[in-house]
Structure formats: structure tokens, C-alpha cells
Design a protein around this motif. Structure first.
Motif, PDB file in Angstrom:
ATOM      1  N   MET A 104       0.802  -1.139  -0.247  1.00  0.00           N
ATOM      2  CA  MET A 104       0.052   0.143  -0.012  1.00  0.00           C
ATOM      3  C   MET A 104       0.767   1.240   0.013  1.00  0.00           C
ATOM      4  O   MET A 104       2.137   1.217  -0.019  1.00  0.00           O
ATOM      5  N   ILE A 118       3.014   4.329  -0.384  1.00  0.00           N
ATOM      6  CA  ILE A 118       4.132   4.736  -1.300  1.00  0.00           C
ATOM      7  C   ILE A 118       4.787   3.610  -2.168  1.00  0.00           C
ATOM      8  O   ILE A 118       5.290   3.667  -3.286  1.00  0.00           O
ATOM      9  N   ASP A 159       5.920  -7.651   2.163  1.00  0.00           N
ATOM     10  CA  ASP A 159       4.935  -7.089   3.151  1.00  0.00           C
ATOM     11  C   ASP A 159       4.521  -7.925   4.422  1.00  0.00           C
ATOM     12  O   ASP A 159       4.859  -9.236   4.244  1.00  0.00           O
ATOM     13  N   ASP A 190       8.715 -10.114   7.448  1.00  0.00           N
ATOM     14  CA  ASP A 190       8.951  -9.000   8.179  1.00  0.00           C
ATOM     15  C   ASP A 190      10.430  -8.604   8.051  1.00  0.00           C
ATOM     16  O   ASP A 190      11.226  -9.387   8.118  1.00  0.00           O
ATOM     17  N   VAL A 191      10.629  -7.158   7.631  1.00  0.00           N
ATOM     18  CA  VAL A 191      12.001  -7.168   7.026  1.00  0.00           C
ATOM     19  C   VAL A 191      12.987  -6.746   8.251  1.00  0.00           C
ATOM     20  O   VAL A 191      14.132  -6.941   8.113  1.00  0.00           O
ATOM     21  N   ASN A 224      11.452   0.340   1.162  1.00  0.00           N
ATOM     22  CA  ASN A 224      10.328   1.257   1.541  1.00  0.00           C
ATOM     23  C   ASN A 224       9.625   0.898   2.642  1.00  0.00           C
ATOM     24  O   ASN A 224       8.964   1.806   3.237  1.00  0.00           O
ATOM     25  N   ALA A 237      13.948   7.353   2.609  1.00  0.00           N
ATOM     26  CA  ALA A 237      14.592   7.818   4.178  1.00  0.00           C
ATOM     27  C   ALA A 237      13.278   8.868   4.398  1.00  0.00           C
ATOM     28  O   ALA A 237      12.037   8.433   4.237  1.00  0.00           O
ATOM     29  N   TYR A 291      12.008   7.631  15.029  1.00  0.00           N
ATOM     30  CA  TYR A 291      11.846   7.672  13.499  1.00  0.00           C
ATOM     31  C   TYR A 291      12.791   8.557  13.030  1.00  0.00           C
ATOM     32  O   TYR A 291      13.264   7.977  11.767  1.00  0.00           O
ATOM     33  N   LYS A 315      15.580   7.080  10.100  1.00  0.00           N
ATOM     34  CA  LYS A 315      15.858   7.715   8.680  1.00  0.00           C
ATOM     35  C   LYS A 315      17.382   8.417   8.435  1.00  0.00           C
ATOM     36  O   LYS A 315      17.729   8.396   7.469  1.00  0.00           O
ATOM     37  N   GLY A 336       8.774  14.725   2.264  1.00  0.00           N
ATOM     38  CA  GLY A 336       8.271  15.365   3.240  1.00  0.00           C
ATOM     39  C   GLY A 336       7.117  14.905   3.715  1.00  0.00           C
ATOM     40  O   GLY A 336       7.227  13.844   4.367  1.00  0.00           O
ATOM     41  N   ILE A 391       3.674  13.187   2.685  1.00  0.00           N
ATOM     42  CA  ILE A 391       2.812  12.433   1.619  1.00  0.00           C
ATOM     43  C   ILE A 391       1.761  11.836   2.067  1.00  0.00           C
ATOM     44  O   ILE A 391       1.566  11.220   3.213  1.00  0.00           O
ATOM     45  N   THR A 411      -0.817   9.311   2.656  1.00  0.00           N
ATOM     46  CA  THR A 411      -0.880   7.889   2.780  1.00  0.00           C
ATOM     47  C   THR A 411      -1.484   7.466   3.990  1.00  0.00           C
ATOM     48  O   THR A 411      -1.724   8.457   4.972  1.00  0.00           O
ATOM     49  N   ARG A 412      -1.735   6.308   4.421  1.00  0.00           N
ATOM     50  CA  ARG A 412      -2.204   5.899   5.772  1.00  0.00           C
ATOM     51  C   ARG A 412      -1.450   6.354   6.736  1.00  0.00           C
ATOM     52  O   ARG A 412      -1.959   6.779   7.843  1.00  0.00           O
ATOM     53  N   THR A 428       0.338   9.029   7.201  1.00  0.00           N
ATOM     54  CA  THR A 428      -0.057  10.768   7.452  1.00  0.00           C
ATOM     55  C   THR A 428      -1.630  10.688   7.687  1.00  0.00           C
ATOM     56  O   THR A 428      -2.092  11.969   8.412  1.00  0.00           O
TER      57      THR A 428
HETATM   58  P1  NAI Z   1       2.305   2.873   4.826  1.00  0.00           P
HETATM   59  O1  NAI Z   1       1.753   2.629   6.068  1.00  0.00           O
HETATM   60  O2  NAI Z   1       0.999   3.439   3.890  1.00  0.00           O
HETATM   61  O3  NAI Z   1       2.627   1.593   4.195  1.00  0.00           O
HETATM   62  C1  NAI Z   1       3.632   0.914   4.786  1.00  0.00           C
HETATM   63  C2  NAI Z   1       3.883  -0.305   4.261  1.00  0.00           C
HETATM   64  O4  NAI Z   1       5.094  -1.022   4.907  1.00  0.00           O
HETATM   65  C3  NAI Z   1       2.637  -1.160   4.513  1.00  0.00           C
HETATM   66  O5  NAI Z   1       2.289  -1.973   3.512  1.00  0.00           O
HETATM   67  C4  NAI Z   1       3.080  -2.414   5.841  1.00  0.00           C
HETATM   68  O6  NAI Z   1       2.307  -3.386   5.771  1.00  0.00           O
HETATM   69  C5  NAI Z   1       4.420  -2.499   4.964  1.00  0.00           C
HETATM   70  N1  NAI Z   1       5.441  -2.849   6.614  1.00  0.00           N
HETATM   71  C6  NAI Z   1       5.307  -2.122   7.571  1.00  0.00           C
HETATM   72  N2  NAI Z   1       5.947  -3.012   8.465  1.00  0.00           N
HETATM   73  C7  NAI Z   1       6.610  -3.936   7.790  1.00  0.00           C
HETATM   74  C8  NAI Z   1       7.647  -5.042   8.122  1.00  0.00           C
HETATM   75  N3  NAI Z   1       8.263  -4.899   9.387  1.00  0.00           N
HETATM   76  N4  NAI Z   1       7.921  -5.587   6.955  1.00  0.00           N
HETATM   77  C9  NAI Z   1       7.761  -5.438   5.641  1.00  0.00           C
HETATM   78  N5  NAI Z   1       6.495  -4.667   5.487  1.00  0.00           N
HETATM   79  C10 NAI Z   1       6.217  -3.761   6.507  1.00  0.00           C
HETATM   80  O7  NAI Z   1       3.335   3.878   4.871  1.00  0.00           O
HETATM   81  P2  NAI Z   1       4.038   5.132   3.589  1.00  0.00           P
HETATM   82  O8  NAI Z   1       3.327   6.215   4.003  1.00  0.00           O
HETATM   83  O9  NAI Z   1       3.577   4.341   2.393  1.00  0.00           O
HETATM   84  O10 NAI Z   1       5.343   4.986   3.822  1.00  0.00           O
HETATM   85  C11 NAI Z   1       6.063   4.092   3.261  1.00  0.00           C
HETATM   86  C12 NAI Z   1       7.739   4.806   3.440  1.00  0.00           C
HETATM   87  O11 NAI Z   1       7.880   6.156   3.238  1.00  0.00           O
HETATM   88  C13 NAI Z   1       8.156   4.494   4.791  1.00  0.00           C
HETATM   89  O12 NAI Z   1       9.581   4.011   4.912  1.00  0.00           O
HETATM   90  C14 NAI Z   1       7.984   5.863   5.462  1.00  0.00           C
HETATM   91  O13 NAI Z   1       8.636   6.129   6.581  1.00  0.00           O
HETATM   92  C15 NAI Z   1       8.540   6.648   4.313  1.00  0.00           C
HETATM   93  N6  NAI Z   1       7.822   8.164   4.480  1.00  0.00           N
HETATM   94  C16 NAI Z   1       6.523   8.334   4.315  1.00  0.00           C
HETATM   95  C17 NAI Z   1       6.092   9.713   4.431  1.00  0.00           C
HETATM   96  C18 NAI Z   1       4.783  10.157   4.569  1.00  0.00           C
HETATM   97  O14 NAI Z   1       4.309  11.345   4.637  1.00  0.00           O
HETATM   98  N7  NAI Z   1       3.664   9.257   4.163  1.00  0.00           N
HETATM   99  C19 NAI Z   1       7.155  10.961   4.554  1.00  0.00           C
HETATM  100  C20 NAI Z   1       8.433  10.289   4.375  1.00  0.00           C
HETATM  101  C21 NAI Z   1       8.750   9.100   4.497  1.00  0.00           C
END
Ligand code: NAI
Length: 241
Positions: free
Chosen positions: A14, A16, A35, A56-57, A83, A135, A149, A153, A180, A182, A184-185, A187
Motif C-alpha cells: 500500500m 508509497i 509485506d 517482516d523486514v 520502503n 528515508a 523515527y 531515517k 516530506g 505525503i 498515505t495511511r 499521515t
Molecule cells: P504505509 O503505512 O501506507 O505503508 C507501509 C507499508 O509497509 C505497509 O504496506 C505495511 O504493511 C508495510 N510494513 C510495515 N512494517 C513492515 C515490516 N516489518 N516488514 C514488511 N513490511 C512492512 O506508509 P507510507 O506512508 O507508504 O510509507 C512508506 C515509506 O515512506 C516508509 O518508510 C515511510 O517512513 C516513508 N515516508 C513516508 C512519508 C509520508 O508522509 N507518508 C514521508 C516520508 C517518508
């Protein structure tokens, strides 16, 4: 097996990660989603014509086993997008050891686990490959309530540069993107007041989209960026200049 590039996207079910998977699929890659959310991973994979593994990563044994399976099925790994990430926010004074450990384990150790397995088992041998790590801008600036967090990063950025230096002579490039704010779930869970405060500090006056992050990832993952390694692209609507 075929001559398409194989791209592994962690947290690709899901947000990004899904947007990156879609983008790289359109660019002609075979996509492998990693995932922990079986339901979302299987539906994203079906939608994209991708394969998926539940892993689980933060678990090195599981990561190694998963990377072995991917190589068995696809021959090699050409692109790795690290990611997967979580938040567990609290002010430093109130942050529990478990909040610290979980975030560092998934966001930082998870990146180490995947990079080391993929380098060892595929990219170093084939003398090619690209790695893009997600990051965050707060890994550069810090952010109240996100000690765990932002430290994870910042670690990802330093890990990116070290991996780039260690693998460049083998034809492997390693870069990062630092998004910055974005949509998604992750935020969507923020209180409205925090969102408003963020928006006030964004010159472009809007949140970014997963697709905008995915566009930068595609650039760094494919040949158009062939002389770029060890870099961090900031995608934040001008928040940090
Ligand atoms: P999200 O919560 O929508 O998606 C994260 C995905 O990672 C989910 O599918 C989740 O099931 C999976 N996940 C979580 N823990 C896991 C694990 N231990 N092993 C495998 N998969 C796992 O989050 P989003 O917003 O899409 O974030 C993606 C990346 O972008 C993250 O690294 C986040 O820190 C980074 N990011 C996001 C920002 C934002 O504003 N949404 C801003 C900056 C960075």
C-alpha cells in the motif's frame, strides 16, 4: 525466467510502496512485493500482476529465506526498493524502549537486512543493480515526537552512502529519497492540527502523493540516473531548502 528486470519493493502492499510498484511495473519490470499484511499484499499483487512474499523486514532469517526464494523464481534481483517503514511517535521523555526498538528494527535494521542479503546473493555476483532507500526529510531535520523515527531515517541516509561507496566499483548504485509530507495511511492518522501546521511550512502548500515519490524512485532505479550514487533526493514541496 525472462530478461525483464526484477524489482523487489518492501512494504509494497500500500501507500508509497504500492505506487512505486505500479510505476516500475509500467516501466517493464517484474515486481516482487514484500509485506507483512497478507490481505493487502495479495490484492496489490493480483492488481499489478506481481508476485508477493510475506516477510517482516526486521527478521534477518526470514529476509534471507525470502531473497533465496526470489532468486530461485526470478534468477536475480536487479532493483531493490527499501520502503517498508512504521512510526511510533512520542516525545522523548515519554518514549518507551519498545517504541524505540520496533522503529529502529523495521526502518533501519530492515534496510540493512535486505541490502546485505541482496548484495551477497545477487548484485555483487552479477556486478549490477540499483538500490533505492526511502528515508524522510525528518532524518535530516529531526522532528519533535519522532526521536526513534528521525534517528532511523538519518541512519538510512548514512547507510545509503556507505553502501554506495562499498558497491560502486561492482556496478551497483545506491541512493535515497527523503519525502516530506505525503498523503498515505501513515499521515492520515495525524491529527488535523498537526497537518495544518505542516501545510503552513510547505511553500507549495499541499501534501505530496505516492506517485510523486514513485517518479523519483523510478529515476534512481533505472538507467537515466546511471552516474548518480550515494545521493538523497528531497521531495517535500520546498519545506527544507
Ligand atoms: P504505509 O503505512 O501506507 O505503508 C507501509 C507499508 O509497509 C505497509 O504496506 C505495511 O504493511 C508495510 N510494513 C510495515 N512494517 C513492515 C515490516 N516489518 N516488514 C514488511 N513490511 C512492512 O506508509 P507510507 O506512508 O507508504 O510509507 C512508506 C515509506 O515512506 C516508509 O518508510 C515511510 O517512513 C516513508 N515516508 C513516508 C512519508 C509520508 O508522509 N507518508 C514521508 C516520508 C517518508
Amino acid at each position: 525466467m525472462n530478461d525483464k528486470k526484477t524489482a523487489v519493493v518492501t512494504g509494497g502492499a500500500m501507500g508509497i510502496g504500492k505506487a512505486i510498484s505500479e510505476r516500475l511495473k509500467k516501466a517493464g519490470c517484474n515486481i516482487v512485493i514484500i509485506d507483512v499484511d497478507e490481505e493487502k499484499a495479495s490484492s496489490a499483487a493480483a492488481q499489478l500482476g506481481a508476485s508477493y512474499h510475506i516477510c517482516d523486514v526486521s527478521n534477518p532469517a526470514k529476509v534471507n529465506e525470502t531473497v533465496d526464494k526470489i532468486i530461485e523464481n526470478n534468477g536475480k534481483i536487479d532493483i531493490l526498493i527499501n520502503n517498508a517503514g512504521i512510526t511510533s511517535d512520542a516525545l522523548l521523555m515519554r518514549m518507551k524502549e519498545n517504541d524505540w526498538d520496533r522503529v529502529i528494527d523495521i526502518n533501519l535494521k530492515g534496510v540493512f537486512n535486505f541490502i546485505s542479503a541482496v548484495l551477497k546473493k545477487s548484485m555483487m555476483r552479477q556486478r549490477s543493480g540499483t538500490i533505492v532507500n526511502i528515508a524522510s526529510i525528518v532524518g535530516i531535520t529531526g522532528n519533535p515526537g519522532q526521536a526513534n523515527y528521525s534517528a532511523s531515517k538519518a541512519g538510512v541516509i548514512a547507510l545509503t552512502k556507505t553502501a554506495a561507496k562499498e558497491s560502486a566499483s561492482r556496478g551497483i548504485r545506491v541512493n535515497a529519497v527523503a519525502p516530506g509530507f505525503i498523503e498515505t495511511r501513515m499521515t492520515s492518522e495525524l491529527p488535523d492540527k498537526v497537518k495544518e501546521e505542516f501545510l503552513r511550512n510547505i511553500p507549495m502548500n499541499r501534501m505530496g502523493t505516492g506517485e510523486e515519490v514513485a517518479a523519483a524512485d523510478e529515476f534512481l532505479a533505472l538507467e537515466k540516473s546511471s552516474y548518480i550514487t550515494g545521493q538523497v533526493i528531497i521531495l517535500d514541496g520546498g519545506m527544507v531548502m
